[in-house]
Each structure stands twice: as structure tokens, then as C-alpha cells.
Write a protein that holds these residues in place. Structure first.
Motif, PDB file in Angstrom:
ATOM      1  N   ALA A   1     -10.543  11.033  20.417  1.00 15.83           N
ATOM      2  CA  ALA A   1      -9.383  10.863  21.296  1.00 15.83           C
ATOM      3  C   ALA A   1      -8.646  12.192  21.480  1.00 15.83           C
ATOM      4  CB  ALA A   1      -8.441   9.804  20.720  1.00 15.83           C
ATOM      5  N   LEU A   2      -8.510  12.960  20.402  1.00 15.52           N
ATOM      6  CA  LEU A   2      -7.871  14.274  20.509  1.00 15.52           C
ATOM      7  C   LEU A   2      -8.669  15.196  21.430  1.00 15.52           C
ATOM      8  CD1 LEU A   2      -6.689  15.041  16.863  1.00 15.52           C
ATOM      9  CD2 LEU A   2      -5.253  14.908  18.915  1.00 15.52           C
ATOM     10  N   LEU A   3      -9.990  15.145  21.319  1.00 11.75           N
ATOM     11  CA  LEU A   3     -10.837  15.979  22.179  1.00 11.75           C
ATOM     12  C   LEU A   3     -10.758  15.525  23.632  1.00 11.75           C
ATOM     13  CD1 LEU A   3     -13.919  16.458  19.824  1.00 11.75           C
ATOM     14  CD2 LEU A   3     -12.214  18.183  20.462  1.00 11.75           C
ATOM     15  N   ASP A   4     -10.679  14.217  23.858  1.00  8.08           N
ATOM     16  CA  ASP A   4     -10.520  13.718  25.222  1.00  8.08           C
ATOM     17  C   ASP A   4      -9.192  14.191  25.818  1.00  8.08           C
ATOM     18  OD1 ASP A   4     -12.952  12.436  25.286  1.00  8.08           O
ATOM     19  OD2 ASP A   4     -12.150  10.460  24.808  1.00  8.08           O
ATOM     20  N   GLU A   5      -8.179  14.219  24.981  1.00  8.47           N
ATOM     21  CA  GLU A   5      -6.847  14.600  25.448  1.00  8.47           C
ATOM     22  C   GLU A   5      -6.737  16.105  25.701  1.00  8.47           C
ATOM     23  OE1 GLU A   5      -2.348  14.621  23.552  1.00  8.47           O
ATOM     24  OE2 GLU A   5      -3.749  13.034  22.961  1.00  8.47           O
ATOM     25  N   ASN A   6      -7.378  16.905  24.849  1.00 12.10           N
ATOM     26  CA  ASN A   6      -7.206  18.358  24.908  1.00 12.10           C
ATOM     27  C   ASN A   6      -8.392  19.102  25.511  1.00 12.10           C
ATOM     28  OD1 ASN A   6      -4.591  18.858  23.342  1.00 12.10           O
ATOM     29  ND2 ASN A   6      -5.717  17.470  21.995  1.00 12.10           N
ATOM     30  N   GLY A   7      -9.508  18.443  25.691  1.00  8.62           N
ATOM     31  CA  GLY A   7     -10.709  19.097  26.207  1.00  8.62           C
ATOM     32  C   GLY A   7     -11.520  19.746  25.108  1.00  8.62           C
ATOM     33  N   SER A   8     -10.875  20.534  24.265  1.00 15.33           N
ATOM     34  CA  SER A   8     -11.517  21.140  23.108  1.00 15.33           C
ATOM     35  C   SER A   8     -10.436  21.532  22.113  1.00 15.33           C
ATOM     36  CB  SER A   8     -12.356  22.356  23.517  1.00 15.33           C
ATOM     37  OG  SER A   8     -11.529  23.352  24.083  1.00 15.33           O
ATOM     38  N   LEU A   9     -10.863  21.771  20.879  1.00 14.57           N
ATOM     39  CA  LEU A   9      -9.949  22.181  19.822  1.00 14.57           C
ATOM     40  C   LEU A   9     -10.634  23.237  18.976  1.00 14.57           C
ATOM     41  CD1 LEU A   9      -8.883  18.631  18.511  1.00 14.57           C
ATOM     42  CD2 LEU A   9      -7.413  20.188  19.812  1.00 14.57           C
ATOM     43  N   SER A  10      -9.860  24.046  18.299  1.00 14.30           N
ATOM     44  CA  SER A  10     -10.454  24.919  17.291  1.00 14.30           C
ATOM     45  C   SER A  10     -10.798  24.072  16.074  1.00 14.30           C
ATOM     46  CB  SER A  10      -9.468  26.025  16.900  1.00 14.30           C
ATOM     47  OG  SER A  10      -8.372  25.467  16.198  1.00 14.30           O
ATOM     48  N   VAL A  11     -11.683  24.573  15.240  1.00 16.83           N
ATOM     49  CA  VAL A  11     -11.999  23.872  13.997  1.00 16.83           C
ATOM     50  C   VAL A  11     -10.721  23.636  13.204  1.00 16.83           C
ATOM     51  CG1 VAL A  11     -13.073  24.177  11.725  1.00 16.83           C
ATOM     52  CG2 VAL A  11     -14.422  24.542  13.787  1.00 16.83           C
ATOM     53  N   ALA A  12      -9.866  24.649  13.117  1.00 15.48           N
ATOM     54  CA  ALA A  12      -8.618  24.520  12.353  1.00 15.48           C
ATOM     55  C   ALA A  12      -7.779  23.347  12.862  1.00 15.48           C
ATOM     56  CB  ALA A  12      -7.816  25.818  12.431  1.00 15.48           C
ATOM     57  N   ASP A  13      -7.694  23.177  14.178  1.00 14.47           N
ATOM     58  CA  ASP A  13      -6.917  22.066  14.739  1.00 14.47           C
ATOM     59  C   ASP A  13      -7.633  20.731  14.589  1.00 14.47           C
ATOM     60  OD1 ASP A  13      -4.835  23.745  15.486  1.00 14.47           O
ATOM     61  OD2 ASP A  13      -5.672  24.109  17.482  1.00 14.47           O
ATOM     62  N   ALA A  14      -8.956  20.742  14.706  1.00 16.93           N
ATOM     63  CA  ALA A  14      -9.732  19.500  14.607  1.00 16.93           C
ATOM     64  C   ALA A  14      -9.664  18.904  13.208  1.00 16.93           C
ATOM     65  CB  ALA A  14     -11.185  19.755  14.997  1.00 16.93           C
ATOM     66  N   LEU A  15      -9.527  19.734  12.197  1.00 14.90           N
ATOM     67  CA  LEU A  15      -9.502  19.232  10.819  1.00 14.90           C
ATOM     68  C   LEU A  15      -8.328  18.293  10.571  1.00 14.90           C
ATOM     69  CD1 LEU A  15     -10.546  22.422   8.808  1.00 14.90           C
ATOM     70  CD2 LEU A  15     -11.987  20.534   9.595  1.00 14.90           C
ATOM     71  N   GLY A  16      -7.257  18.467  11.333  1.00 11.72           N
ATOM     72  CA  GLY A  16      -6.082  17.612  11.168  1.00 11.72           C
ATOM     73  C   GLY A  16      -6.310  16.166  11.586  1.00 11.72           C
ATOM     74  N   ALA A  17      -7.401  15.886  12.271  1.00 15.73           N
ATOM     75  CA  ALA A  17      -7.684  14.521  12.732  1.00 15.73           C
ATOM     76  C   ALA A  17      -8.200  13.629  11.606  1.00 15.73           C
ATOM     77  CB  ALA A  17      -8.706  14.554  13.863  1.00 15.73           C
ATOM     78  N   PHE A  18      -8.606  14.218  10.494  1.00 15.97           N
ATOM     79  CA  PHE A  18      -9.248  13.443   9.433  1.00 15.97           C
ATOM     80  C   PHE A  18      -8.233  12.982   8.402  1.00 15.97           C
ATOM     81  CE2 PHE A  18     -12.550  15.994  11.326  1.00 15.97           C
ATOM     82  CZ  PHE A  18     -13.563  15.072  11.482  1.00 15.97           C
ATOM     83  N   ALA A  19      -8.102  11.665   8.281  1.00 19.15           N
ATOM     84  CA  ALA A  19      -7.193  11.072   7.300  1.00 19.15           C
ATOM     85  C   ALA A  19      -7.962  10.463   6.128  1.00 19.15           C
ATOM     86  CB  ALA A  19      -6.327  10.008   7.965  1.00 19.15           C
ATOM     87  N   ASP A  20      -9.158   9.955   6.386  1.00 17.65           N
ATOM     88  CA  ASP A  20      -9.937   9.280   5.342  1.00 17.65           C
ATOM     89  C   ASP A  20     -10.983  10.201   4.727  1.00 17.65           C
ATOM     90  OD1 ASP A  20      -8.551   6.928   5.972  1.00 17.65           O
ATOM     91  OD2 ASP A  20     -10.017   6.408   7.512  1.00 17.65           O
ATOM     92  N   ALA A  21     -11.680  10.953   5.551  1.00 12.58           N
ATOM     93  CA  ALA A  21     -12.780  11.802   5.082  1.00 12.58           C
ATOM     94  C   ALA A  21     -12.257  13.186   4.711  1.00 12.58           C
ATOM     95  CB  ALA A  21     -13.834  11.942   6.179  1.00 12.58           C
ATOM     96  N   LYS A  22     -13.034  13.882   3.881  1.00 12.62           N
ATOM     97  CA  LYS A  22     -12.762  15.301   3.678  1.00 12.62           C
ATOM     98  C   LYS A  22     -13.015  15.986   5.014  1.00 12.62           C
ATOM     99  CE  LYS A  22     -13.910  15.408  -1.210  1.00 12.62           C
ATOM    100  NZ  LYS A  22     -14.781  15.952  -2.261  1.00 12.62           N
ATOM    101  N   PRO A  23     -12.054  16.779   5.496  1.00 11.73           N
ATOM    102  CA  PRO A  23     -12.137  17.279   6.874  1.00 11.73           C
ATOM    103  C   PRO A  23     -13.412  18.041   7.218  1.00 11.73           C
ATOM    104  CG  PRO A  23      -9.927  17.554   6.037  1.00 11.73           C
ATOM    105  CD  PRO A  23     -10.757  17.094   4.880  1.00 11.73           C
ATOM    106  N   ILE A  24     -13.838  18.996   6.398  1.00 12.31           N
ATOM    107  CA  ILE A  24     -15.040  19.770   6.735  1.00 12.31           C
ATOM    108  C   ILE A  24     -16.273  18.871   6.709  1.00 12.31           C
ATOM    109  CG2 ILE A  24     -16.613  21.564   5.891  1.00 12.31           C
ATOM    110  CD1 ILE A  24     -14.280  22.720   7.400  1.00 12.31           C
ATOM    111  N   GLY A  25     -16.357  17.999   5.726  1.00 11.86           N
ATOM    112  CA  GLY A  25     -17.481  17.056   5.674  1.00 11.86           C
ATOM    113  C   GLY A  25     -17.500  16.140   6.876  1.00 11.86           C
ATOM    114  N   GLY A  26     -16.327  15.681   7.277  1.00 12.02           N
ATOM    115  CA  GLY A  26     -16.246  14.809   8.447  1.00 12.02           C
ATOM    116  C   GLY A  26     -16.651  15.512   9.719  1.00 12.02           C
ATOM    117  N   LEU A  27     -16.165  16.748   9.885  1.00 12.46           N
ATOM    118  CA  LEU A  27     -16.508  17.522  11.079  1.00 12.46           C
ATOM    119  C   LEU A  27     -18.012  17.792  11.132  1.00 12.46           C
ATOM    120  CD1 LEU A  27     -14.788  18.856  13.398  1.00 12.46           C
ATOM    121  CD2 LEU A  27     -15.177  21.003  12.178  1.00 12.46           C
TER     122      LEU A  27
END
Length: 198
Positions: free
Chosen positions: A143-169
Motif C-alpha cells: 500500500a505504501l508503494l502504491d501510494e508513493n510509487g517507490s521508497l528507499s530501503v530505509a523508508d520501506a523498513l518502517g512498514a514492517f510491524a511483525d517481521a524483522k524488517p530486512i528479513g521481510g524486505l
């Protein structure tokens, strides 16, 4: 007959060592590698969008009384390809011809043909090949990518609440939900993440 099938047990007898990373994404059957080069080729196959699946040492090619087991059978969007790593001095000269007679493209890959940056990124990502991402984390990032078109890895990591962010990405990349450029540089905070579109 130029091809004979054999059991996984026969293929297991060929592998004497373990090569890293251990996990694969698109391998059908056991991941058995005769060299680190063949393992590295498999890493590249796992992050190639044109590859649907691949299998290790899938069958025997035969020429009279001689047999040979190639490294890979790869299903691509353009057809089936038999691939060998160029480390086995015992590969008979007739292998390419027999593979082509059986209806496959045939390719031998040297270490120098592997893109170094892509290989390093693929190995980093494949550490997370068995990592699972919750539905809520996946939907949140997409949903964040749909809204923004793209994100940096640093910004994308904030989307993860359940998973470890790097593992999830990494997991979502390997499952082809998202895309990143693996060729320009090593994955870092500034790497751009986009939603994968068919």
C-alpha cells in the motif's frame, strides 16, 4: 536414447560438499551442487525474473556407454535450458550436442560471466529465503508503494510491524512482490524499492 531419469538418491551421491547459501527459492527438488561456481550460478537463477524454476543435476545425458549429469535444467520464459558450470574438466565434448538433440538450449557459464554485484546481493537476499512475512506487513508495504510509487530501503523498513524488517524486505523481493536494482550497487538504505508489476 540420450536422456535417462534417475532418483534423487543418485544425485545426492554426486554432491560431496555443502556450498553456501544453503536455501533456494525456485529450485525444484534438492539443491545439490558440485562446486561453489554452480551454487553461485543458482543464486543468480533465483533472482532472475526470466527464470520460472530450475533443478539440480536433473537427468543423465548419454552417448553410447558414457553418461553425464549436467548442473541444471532451467525453465525460463523462453523455454528449457541445460546449464553447466565451467569447472568440471571431466565434462565430455558431446554433452552440448546431446542436450540440443534432446530439445534443450545448452550453455556453459564461466565464473567471469557472473555479475559480481548482483551475485553478492543475491547471496545476501537468499539468507532470508525461508523467512515468512505476515499478510499485514505485506499489505502495508504494498500500500505504501502504491501510494508513493517507490521508497528507499530505509523508508520501506518502517512498514514492517511483525517481521524483522530486512528479513521481510528480502522475503518479499524473493517472492517477487517487490523489485530492487541488484546490479548498480550493494543493497543499502538508499536502494530504491518498487512494487513489482507483471
Amino acid at each position: 536414447m540420450s536422456i535417462s531419469t534417475s532418483s534423487s538418491r543418485d544425485a545426492l551421491a554426486v554432491a560431496a560438499q555443502v556450498f553456501y547459501p544453503l536455501h533456494t527459492v525456485r529450485c525444484s527438488g534438492p539443491g545439490i551442487f558440485r562446486s561453489q561456481l554452480s551454487r553461485d550460478i543458482a543464486c543468480i537463477l533465483d533472482v532472475d525474473d526470466d527464470v520460472n524454476s530450475w533443478s539440480c543435476m536433473p537427468f543423465l545425458l548419454a552417448n553410447e556407454n558414457e553418461t553425464y549429469r549436467p548442473d541444471f535444467l532451467v525453465e525460463t520464459v523462453n523455454g528449457l535450458v541445460v546449464i553447466d558450470s565451467n569447472v568440471d574438466a571431466g565434462r565430455p565434448a558431446w554433452v552440448g550436442l546431446k542436450a540440443q538433440e534432446a530439445g534443450y538450449q545448452y550453455d556453459v557459464i564461466d565464473r567471469s560471466a557472473l555479475p559480481a554485484t548482483r551475485l553478492r546481493n543475491a547471496k545476501d537476499l537468499l539468507r532470508y529465503a525461508r523467512y515468512e512475512v505476515s499478510l499485514s506487513d505485506r499489505v502495508r508495504l504494498l500500500a505504501l508503494l502504491d501510494e508513493n510509487g517507490s521508497l528507499s530501503v530505509a523508508d520501506a523498513l518502517g512498514a514492517f510491524a511483525d517481521a524483522k524488517p530486512i528479513g521481510g524486505l528480502a522475503s518479499l523481493f524473493l517472492q517477487r512482490f517487490i523489485t530492487m536494482d541488484l546490479d548498480v550497487s550493494l543493497i543499502g538504505p538508499e536502494t530504491i524499492v518498487s512494487r513489482k508489476r507483471d
